[in-house]
Design an enzyme around this catalytic site. Structure first.
Site, mmCIF file in Angstrom:
data_model
loop_
_atom_site.group_PDB
_atom_site.id
_atom_site.type_symbol
_atom_site.label_atom_id
_atom_site.label_comp_id
_atom_site.label_asym_id
_atom_site.label_seq_id
_atom_site.Cartn_x
_atom_site.Cartn_y
_atom_site.Cartn_z
ATOM 1 N N ASP A 180 0.810 -1.216 0.000
ATOM 2 C CA ASP A 180 0.000 0.000 0.000
ATOM 3 C C ASP A 180 0.843 1.266 0.000
ATOM 4 O OD1 ASP A 180 -2.148 1.788 0.179
ATOM 5 O OD2 ASP A 180 -1.971 1.837 2.349
ATOM 6 N N HIS A 237 -2.939 -0.652 -4.170
ATOM 7 C CA HIS A 237 -3.056 0.785 -4.419
ATOM 8 C C HIS A 237 -2.790 0.943 -5.914
ATOM 9 C CE1 HIS A 237 -1.830 5.133 -3.685
ATOM 10 N NE2 HIS A 237 -1.280 4.884 -4.854
ATOM 11 N N HIS A 259 -9.108 2.259 -2.082
ATOM 12 C CA HIS A 259 -9.539 3.655 -2.327
ATOM 13 C C HIS A 259 -9.730 4.026 -3.804
ATOM 14 C CE1 HIS A 259 -5.238 3.798 -2.759
ATOM 15 N NE2 HIS A 259 -4.976 4.053 -1.510
ATOM 16 N N ASP A 302 -8.487 4.824 4.984
ATOM 17 C CA ASP A 302 -7.111 5.192 4.641
ATOM 18 C C ASP A 302 -6.586 6.227 5.653
ATOM 19 O OD1 ASP A 302 -4.668 5.269 3.381
ATOM 20 O OD2 ASP A 302 -5.365 6.342 1.603
HETATM 21 ZN ZN LIG Z 1 -3.273 3.717 2.476
#
Ligand SMILES: [Zn+2]
Length: 429
Positions: A153, A180, A233, A306
């Site tokens: 990440d 990510h 995300h 996050d």
């Molecule tokens: Zn993160």
């Protein structure tokens, strides 16, 4: 004597057991039970939840607690207290610490700290050694030492060949890979979304295509290997569309959205305020709407904060040099309720579902429900209370929140972990 808990008169919402009614929740020795006997009720600790929602403790599969290495920003204890204050009882922390979590020893260190935390903290470990994106870390050893998933990440593995081997190897150990999604060649020196606002502000842009390409890559690799890849995300409308099609085709992919990507757009950067600088960046209104639609139809599986603490001296500098990220655990529920219920007309149980059962399901964590036999992890909140968030009085060590000083609706009142109150009336117990 057994430890007896009786939460009465609240609106109990447990999407996993399809419960939504005013009623009671009972626990014995930290586990949910269907009822207590008359004699047990007389001895139980009673919490009156009149006017409150009684939900499973919230679950966040994406937090940064900075331990080891950057404990001036946060450590596992303070991060877990911020989680408790936000109604979270289970969180999954990322391995981009210093040193990174890519070996058994560091995992043991994290596990030792997690055992003293206010809520349940599960660690992840790196996909690659040193998070360098060059060679695979020992996934089996990492799982044996408690890693619940693998991720680099913050960094995205750029080599498709290495990513293919990583997800095949992770699959052998039944571990999900959290990614990510960012093609680095498209985002060099980028500090915000590429578009009309970045042009106006004269800042280097991060095109959503850099996310879309990796989301597509991961869908293709998951389809090819049948490995589970989770996209962290998601910020772009086109990525949501790619995931929608992949899920329709039965590909083993999941994805999350953050409260800030559903609440804010790149217009917020007009004053160069670094509290709106994050990675992936805030994007356009069309992207924001697409993410909300993705949460509504199940394309996106859950909310992840996050939570990314940074110290004021790091955040308070020229826009180009400030680090990415904001804290989010203590505001997540209110911000999510505001956007999904207040603006997008979601039903309250479906929002709770995104923050409990569905989040837990991504990593098969034993959390996210109030059904019989489950851990007595509970979040009591007032969905209508208005309050002003003061980041300086928060439980997190850091203050980098775009919601500091803002009025929010929906407030966590009590958080219970394993039948024990860990947060009540604004304070850690
Ligand atoms: Zn993160």
């Amino acid at each position: 004597m057994p430890d007896l808990l009786w939460i009465k008169n609240g609106r109990v919402i447990d999407p996993a057991s399809k419960r939504d009614a005013v009623g009671d929740v009972f626990a014995i020795d930290g586990k949910i039970v269907a009822s207590l006997s008359g004699a047990q009720k007389k001895q139980a600790r009673v919490i009156d939840a009149k006017g409150l929602v009684v939900a499973p403790g919230l679950v966040d599969i994406h937090v940064h607690f900075r331990e080891p290495g950057q404990t001036h920003k946060e450590n596992i204890l303070t991060g877990s207290r911020a989680a408790a204050a936000g109604g979270f009882t289970t969180v999954v922390c990322m391995p981009n610490t210093s040193p990174v979590i890519d070996n058994a020893g560091t995992l043991q260190l994290v596990n030792a700290a997690a055992s003293k935390a206010a809520v349940r903290v599960y660690p992840t470990a790196c996909i690659t050694t040193g998070m360098a994106g060059k060679q695979l870390a020992p996934h089996g050893t990492l799982k044996a030492n408690g890693a619940v998933a693998l991720t680099d990440d913050g960094l995205c593995i750029q080599s498709n060949e290495l990513m293919r081997r990583a997800v095949e190897y992770a699959k052998m150990f039944d571990l999900c890979v959290l990614d990510h999604c960012q093609d680095d060649s498209l985002t060099e020196k980028a500090v915000m979304n590429e578009g009309t606002v970045s042009t106006r502000l004269g800042l280097k842009g991060w095109p959503h295509a850099a996310e879309d390409i990796i989301v597509a890559r991961n869908i293709i690799l998951s389809h090819y290997t049948d490995a589970h890849i989770h996209m962290q995300h998601i910020s772009s409308a086109y990525s949501v569309e790619l995931l929608r099609r992949a899920k329709k085709d039965g590909v083993r992919v999941t994805a999350e959205a953050t409260p800030h990507h559903i609440a804010l757009t790149d217009e917020a950067l007009a004053t160069y305020d670094t509290h709106f600088k994050m990675n992936p960046p805030l994007r356009t209104e069309a992207d924001r709407q697409a993410i909300i639609a993705g949460l509504k139809d199940g394309t996106l599986d859950c909310i992840g904060t996050d939570h990314a603490p940074h110290s004021p001296d790091e955040k308070d500098r020229e826009f180009d040099y400030a680090p990415n990220g904001i804290i989010g655990l203590e505001t997540a529920l209110a911000v999510t309720l505001d956007i999904l219920v207040g603006e997008a007309r979601f039903k309250l149980p479906s929002v709770i579902d995104l923050m409990t059962r569905r989040a837990a399901n991504v990593l098969k964590l034993p959390a996210g429900t109030l059904s019989e036999g489950a851990n007595a992890d509970v979040c009591l909140f007032d969905p209508t209370e208005q309050w002003t968030y003061d980041a300086t009085k928060g439980q997190s060590k850091s203050r980098n929140s775009p919601w500091h000083g803002k009025k929010l609706t929906g407030r966590v009142k009590t958080t219970i972990v394993g039948g024990k109150i860990v947060f009540a009336d604004g304070a850690i117990v």
